[in-house]
Design a protein around this motif. Sequence first.
Motif, PDB file in Angstrom:
ATOM      1  N   THR A 194       0.924  -1.245   0.030  1.00 15.23           N
ATOM      2  CA  THR A 194       0.203  -0.046   0.099  1.00 15.23           C
ATOM      3  C   THR A 194       0.900   1.298  -0.101  1.00 15.23           C
ATOM      4  OG1 THR A 194      -0.355  -0.174   2.609  1.00 15.23           O
ATOM      5  CG2 THR A 194      -1.973  -1.075   1.231  1.00 15.23           C
ATOM      6  N   ASP A 195       2.066   1.143   0.666  1.00 16.52           N
ATOM      7  CA  ASP A 195       3.037   2.370   0.620  1.00 16.52           C
ATOM      8  C   ASP A 195       3.325   2.678  -0.776  1.00 16.52           C
ATOM      9  OD1 ASP A 195       3.607   3.232   3.672  1.00 16.52           O
ATOM     10  OD2 ASP A 195       3.428   0.895   3.484  1.00 16.52           O
ATOM     11  N   GLU A 196       3.694   1.399  -1.500  1.00 13.85           N
ATOM     12  CA  GLU A 196       4.185   1.613  -2.944  1.00 13.85           C
ATOM     13  C   GLU A 196       3.199   2.406  -3.642  1.00 13.85           C
ATOM     14  OE1 GLU A 196       5.699  -2.016  -4.214  1.00 13.85           O
ATOM     15  OE2 GLU A 196       7.031  -2.403  -2.651  1.00 13.85           O
ATOM     16  N   LEU A 197       1.864   1.849  -3.416  1.00 16.18           N
ATOM     17  CA  LEU A 197       0.727   2.599  -4.358  1.00 16.18           C
ATOM     18  C   LEU A 197       0.724   3.842  -3.723  1.00 16.18           C
ATOM     19  CD1 LEU A 197      -1.656   1.949  -5.959  1.00 16.18           C
ATOM     20  CD2 LEU A 197      -2.858   1.492  -4.000  1.00 16.18           C
ATOM     21  N   ALA A 198       0.897   4.166  -2.548  1.00 16.85           N
ATOM     22  CA  ALA A 198       0.422   5.497  -2.381  1.00 16.85           C
ATOM     23  C   ALA A 198       1.588   6.334  -2.727  1.00 16.85           C
ATOM     24  CB  ALA A 198       0.599   5.628  -0.871  1.00 16.85           C
ATOM     25  N   ARG A 199       2.790   6.043  -2.710  1.00 14.37           N
ATOM     26  CA  ARG A 199       3.852   6.826  -3.539  1.00 14.37           C
ATOM     27  C   ARG A 199       3.737   6.922  -4.939  1.00 14.37           C
ATOM     28  NH1 ARG A 199       7.179   4.133   0.460  1.00 14.37           N
ATOM     29  NH2 ARG A 199       7.519   2.305  -0.816  1.00 14.37           N
ATOM     30  N   ALA A 200       3.322   5.989  -5.708  1.00 13.84           N
ATOM     31  CA  ALA A 200       2.899   5.947  -7.167  1.00 13.84           C
ATOM     32  C   ALA A 200       1.852   6.856  -7.193  1.00 13.84           C
ATOM     33  CB  ALA A 200       2.603   4.598  -7.531  1.00 13.84           C
ATOM     34  N   VAL A 201       0.616   6.856  -6.630  1.00 13.89           N
ATOM     35  CA  VAL A 201      -0.220   7.794  -6.848  1.00 13.89           C
ATOM     36  C   VAL A 201       0.119   9.245  -6.600  1.00 13.89           C
ATOM     37  CG1 VAL A 201      -2.486   8.557  -6.013  1.00 13.89           C
ATOM     38  CG2 VAL A 201      -2.302   6.195  -5.984  1.00 13.89           C
ATOM     39  N   ASP A 202       1.102   9.402  -5.541  1.00 16.39           N
ATOM     40  CA  ASP A 202       1.482  10.989  -5.202  1.00 16.39           C
ATOM     41  C   ASP A 202       2.390  11.167  -6.396  1.00 16.39           C
ATOM     42  OD1 ASP A 202       0.121  10.763  -2.624  1.00 16.39           O
ATOM     43  OD2 ASP A 202       1.921  10.360  -1.658  1.00 16.39           O
ATOM     44  N   ALA A 203       3.374  10.578  -6.830  1.00 17.33           N
ATOM     45  CA  ALA A 203       3.888  10.579  -7.901  1.00 17.33           C
ATOM     46  C   ALA A 203       3.068  11.183  -9.369  1.00 17.33           C
ATOM     47  CB  ALA A 203       4.763   9.661  -8.131  1.00 17.33           C
TER      48      ALA A 203
END
Length: 438
Positions: A194-203
């Motif tokens: 979920t952290d990887e998904l969050a970082r991808a969405v933020d980027a």
Amino acid sequence: MRHLALRTGVRWKISIAIAAVGALVAITLSLVVHNAARVSMLDNARDTQLGRLDWAQRLYDPNKKTQALGAKINDPLLPKPLRSKANAHRRSTFVDEHHTSAPDVWAASPLPNGDVLSVHNVYRDSAGVLSDLDRALVIGSVSVVIGGCALGVLIGGQLSRRLRKAAAAAGKVAQGQTDVRVRDAIGGVVRDETDELARAVDALTDTLQERVAAERRVTADIAHELRTPVTGLLTAAELLPPGRPTELVRNRAQALRTLVEDVLEVARLDSASERAEMQEIALGEFVSRRVAVLGPEVKVRVVHESWVNTDPRRLERILGNLLGNAAKHGSAPVEVTVEGRVVRVRDHGPGFPEDLLREGPSRFRTGSSDRAGQGHGLGLTIAAGQAKVLGARLTFRNAAPEGAAVSGGSGGAIAVLWLPEHAPTNTGSYPVLPRARP
């Protein structure tokens, strides 16, 4: 045909998966343990019977039919497999299992004179032990499944909460709150996908915002640079001699100037730098006066008067754009209804296109099937942007249901402006107005 879709949460999917795996493992282990215990108990029973048979042979008396330890000579109930092996001069054991009762365990040995010495016993204790073992295995299996469900709910609940927080943060970003970050919203100490998904969405959000900001700057700069030459063009057109060509030039120059001003207004609304100058006004009276100036032929009906705290200039801009859109792309009669804090503008034309109802107003939308196919799509975009500055909500719908035939004035487009309940008066959101003097 649309396929039926079942919507379930991650929590319950994980719980069901863990419970299913736990149940499968518990059933498999239960079967293995049950069979191993059964085989072990039957082997012990065979060994016990062989021990009894050895003692019976030692105490064998050829003059007696019934020997010591319950052994018998040529027992008529002796199973055929045992009799066949005894005839082959082999000592052996045999287990006769019953589904409804305890198993019978036999042991037989041939004697030198040709007789068969056998012992027989019903092992009732083994059935009771297996029954107790099965009961314990069932209780253990159920406990494993329940524990697996609880563990799945715990793990899935944590993951589901993080995903829901991420979805909520992404929704806020989609609504224009550019300072929200999905990674900060989900929080937590454990790092997972979920952290990887969050970082991808933020980027992705940062990249899209940079591109949108660049496009807005380019649009605003182009409109600003065009403003001066278009003004000069309009001034020069006024100096041309009277005639049909001059009139055409003036009309096109004025249309170009209006377009440039609209683009600049859209750019200002997109920059979120606009601030409303709030005043308390009687909504029904204000709408009636402004509509009388903007469209004298439009019918105004005040169902319920209400005092609102809003920006009169921006509200007038919204009304003008909605009435202009109805007059240009709809059909008469155009009706305006004021009910409390809600203003409805309806025409009796073909209605809004499905794209606009589904996605909202879009600038520069064109197309033959579009209600605004001959325009630039800026009128409704500006109205929606001004409503956002007021903290209001502007919605669009058609009077006729989707796919229904329009006839007899049943069709038409309806734009609804929902003003917020800011600064209510002493008498509430809908104050009682004094009676007019005769």
